[in-house]
Every structure is written in structure tokens, then in C-alpha cells.
Design a protein around this motif. Structure first.
Motif, PDB file in Angstrom:
ATOM      1  N   LYS A  26       0.870  -1.184   0.000  1.00 36.14           N
ATOM      2  CA  LYS A  26       0.000   0.000   0.000  1.00 36.14           C
ATOM      3  C   LYS A  26       0.898   1.223   0.000  1.00 36.14           C
ATOM      4  CE  LYS A  26      -4.161  -1.803   0.374  1.00 36.14           C
ATOM      5  NZ  LYS A  26      -5.260  -1.549  -0.554  1.00 36.14           N
TER       6      LYS A  26
ATOM      7  N   ARG B   3       2.644   4.728   1.073  1.00 39.50           N
ATOM      8  CA  ARG B   3       3.124   5.161   2.384  1.00 39.50           C
ATOM      9  C   ARG B   3       2.092   6.000   3.132  1.00 39.50           C
ATOM     10  NH1 ARG B   3       8.516   8.691   3.850  1.00 39.50           N
ATOM     11  NH2 ARG B   3       7.437  10.308   2.705  1.00 39.50           N
ATOM     12  N   LYS B   4       1.392   6.879   2.443  1.00 44.39           N
ATOM     13  CA  LYS B   4       0.401   7.742   3.107  1.00 44.39           C
ATOM     14  C   LYS B   4      -0.646   6.903   3.840  1.00 44.39           C
ATOM     15  CE  LYS B   4      -2.600  11.639   2.438  1.00 44.39           C
ATOM     16  NZ  LYS B   4      -3.868  11.945   1.957  1.00 44.39           N
ATOM     17  N   GLU B   5      -1.158   5.886   3.180  1.00 38.56           N
ATOM     18  CA  GLU B   5      -2.175   5.025   3.789  1.00 38.56           C
ATOM     19  C   GLU B   5      -1.600   4.221   4.957  1.00 38.56           C
ATOM     20  OE1 GLU B   5      -5.096   1.310   2.555  1.00 38.56           O
ATOM     21  OE2 GLU B   5      -4.291   2.596   0.968  1.00 38.56           O
ATOM     22  N   VAL B   6      -0.387   3.710   4.787  1.00 39.09           N
ATOM     23  CA  VAL B   6       0.271   2.930   5.842  1.00 39.09           C
ATOM     24  C   VAL B   6       0.471   3.785   7.089  1.00 39.09           C
ATOM     25  CG1 VAL B   6       2.420   1.770   6.489  1.00 39.09           C
ATOM     26  CG2 VAL B   6       1.394   1.341   4.243  1.00 39.09           C
TER      27      VAL B   6
ATOM     28  N   GLU C  37      -1.048   6.572   7.944  1.00 40.65           N
ATOM     29  CA  GLU C  37      -2.334   6.952   8.548  1.00 40.65           C
ATOM     30  C   GLU C  37      -2.830   5.864   9.487  1.00 40.65           C
ATOM     31  OE1 GLU C  37      -5.035   7.913   5.353  1.00 40.65           O
ATOM     32  OE2 GLU C  37      -4.064   9.849   4.983  1.00 40.65           O
ATOM     33  N   LYS C  38      -2.736   4.619   9.055  1.00 36.61           N
ATOM     34  CA  LYS C  38      -3.210   3.508   9.897  1.00 36.61           C
ATOM     35  C   LYS C  38      -2.279   3.273  11.086  1.00 36.61           C
ATOM     36  CE  LYS C  38      -6.247   1.462   6.707  1.00 36.61           C
ATOM     37  NZ  LYS C  38      -6.895   0.367   6.103  1.00 36.61           N
TER      38      LYS C  38
ATOM     39  N   ASN D   1      -6.321   2.006  15.988  1.00 38.79           N
ATOM     40  CA  ASN D   1      -6.025   0.822  15.181  1.00 38.79           C
ATOM     41  C   ASN D   1      -5.137  -0.201  15.890  1.00 38.79           C
ATOM     42  OD1 ASN D   1      -7.535   1.701  12.999  1.00 38.79           O
ATOM     43  ND2 ASN D   1      -5.818   2.754  12.068  1.00 38.79           N
TER      44      ASN D   1
ATOM     45  N   THR E 156       5.259   0.339   0.540  1.00 37.78           N
ATOM     46  CA  THR E 156       5.942   0.952   1.677  1.00 37.78           C
ATOM     47  C   THR E 156       6.849  -0.067   2.347  1.00 37.78           C
ATOM     48  OG1 THR E 156       4.024   2.368   2.051  1.00 37.78           O
ATOM     49  CG2 THR E 156       5.611   2.180   3.859  1.00 37.78           C
TER      50      THR E 156
ATOM     51  N   VAL F 114      -3.476  -3.570   7.130  1.00 39.16           N
ATOM     52  CA  VAL F 114      -3.435  -2.497   6.129  1.00 39.16           C
ATOM     53  C   VAL F 114      -3.843  -3.012   4.750  1.00 39.16           C
ATOM     54  CG1 VAL F 114      -1.939  -0.853   4.922  1.00 39.16           C
ATOM     55  CG2 VAL F 114      -1.704  -1.168   7.393  1.00 39.16           C
ATOM     56  N   GLU F 115      -3.282  -4.142   4.344  1.00 33.51           N
ATOM     57  CA  GLU F 115      -3.530  -4.648   2.989  1.00 33.51           C
ATOM     58  C   GLU F 115      -4.930  -5.242   2.814  1.00 33.51           C
ATOM     59  OE1 GLU F 115       1.062  -5.866   1.858  1.00 33.51           O
ATOM     60  OE2 GLU F 115      -0.447  -7.438   1.994  1.00 33.51           O
TER      61      GLU F 115
END
Length: 150
Positions: free
Chosen positions: A11, A13-16, A18-19, A25, A101, A141-142
Motif C-alpha cells: 500500500k 506510504r500515506k495510507e500505511v 495513517e493507519k 487501530n 511501503t 493495512v492490505e
């Protein structure tokens, strides 16, 4: 004891990040996590502290997290102190050419009291636990898989 581990998360980096940076989480990727309670400073800021509690089956563990550096999306480093265990951890998140990432974690543990024996005779247990958290985070994440669903 010191070791470095890495894992590629498929995924951006931004999404990783954020989580990773959302305390809500943690329960989805750290087995045994019970709660996090701010005890000093503003959550996530450098110098702030949190009380973390884990239920690890036969024992409960409480530790104090102190944020050393929060330069996300690049780096997040903190210390974790529990009875007999001190852990300094640096987490780095780097984008890859494939728009994934790379998460690299650098851990240094110091032990005192009874935990010195545990650290001496069973260093693999700490590495294995770190790896499991990384794999569970990747799955969260994935694929949206939560350790709470197991």
C-alpha cells in the motif's frame, strides 16, 4: 540485544502511516492490546507519554511509552519501559519504486532483574513478537484483517 526487521506493505506510504499513527487501530494488529491512556503531554507529540496495557494470556503487562521523535511519515521513535525491560524502537517508513511501503524497525532492548535471564536465554521470543506485530499490521493495512477476528 539489538535487531532490525523489515517488511514491505503493498500500500502507499500515506495510507500505511495513517493507519499506523491512529491509536484506535492498535487493537487490530497488536494481539493482547487492552488500552492506551495518555499520562503526559499531547498524544503523539515528542516527549508525550502513554500507559499501554496488554493481556498476554497468563500475564498482564503495563508499559510506559515515551515519544522520542514523531517525524511521520518518515520516522517514529519511542521508548517502552515495563518491569525489567527497556526497549528503544525506531520505525521508518519509506516509499518503494512499486508504490508500496518498506517498514523498517530497529529495536534495542535492555533487561534488568529476572528479565535479564529471559533476555539472555530467549532473545528469539522478542524478535518473534516484533515480527508477528509487523505481519499482523501488514494484513490489517492490505486486507483489513484484524487480530480481533481470530
Amino acid at each position: 540485544m539489538r535487531y532490525i526487521q523489515e517488511i514491505t506493505i503493498n500500500k502507499p506510504r500515506k495510507e500505511v502511516v495513517e493507519k499506523y499513527s491512529n491509536p484506535d487501530n492498535i487493537k487490530h494488529w497488536q494481539r493482547g492490546f487492552v488500552f492506551m491512556k495518555p499520562i503526559n503531554g499531547k498524544t503523539g507529540e515528542e516527549g508525550s507519554q502513554n500507559l499501554l496495557k496488554y493481556d498476554l494470556g497468563k500475564r498482564e503487562v503495563e508499559m510506559t511509552e515515551t515519544i522520542i521523535k514523531n517525524n511521520l511519515p518518515d520516522e517514529y521513535s519511542a521508548t517502552y519501559e515495563a518491569k525489567g525491560v527497556y526497549n528503544y524502537q525506531i520505525n521508518k517508513f519509506s516509499p518503494t519504486m512499486e508504490k508500496n511501503t518498506l517498514w523498517v524497525t530497529d529495536n534495542e532492548f535492555k533487561f534488568s532483574g529476572f528479565m535479564k535471564l529471559f533476555g539472555w536465554f530467549m532473545p528469539g521470543a522478542f524478535k518473534k513478537q516484533s515480527r508477528k506485530y509487523m505481519e499482523d499490521f501488514k494484513a490489517f493495512v492490505e486486507d483489513g484483517k484484524s487480530v480481533l477476528d481470530r
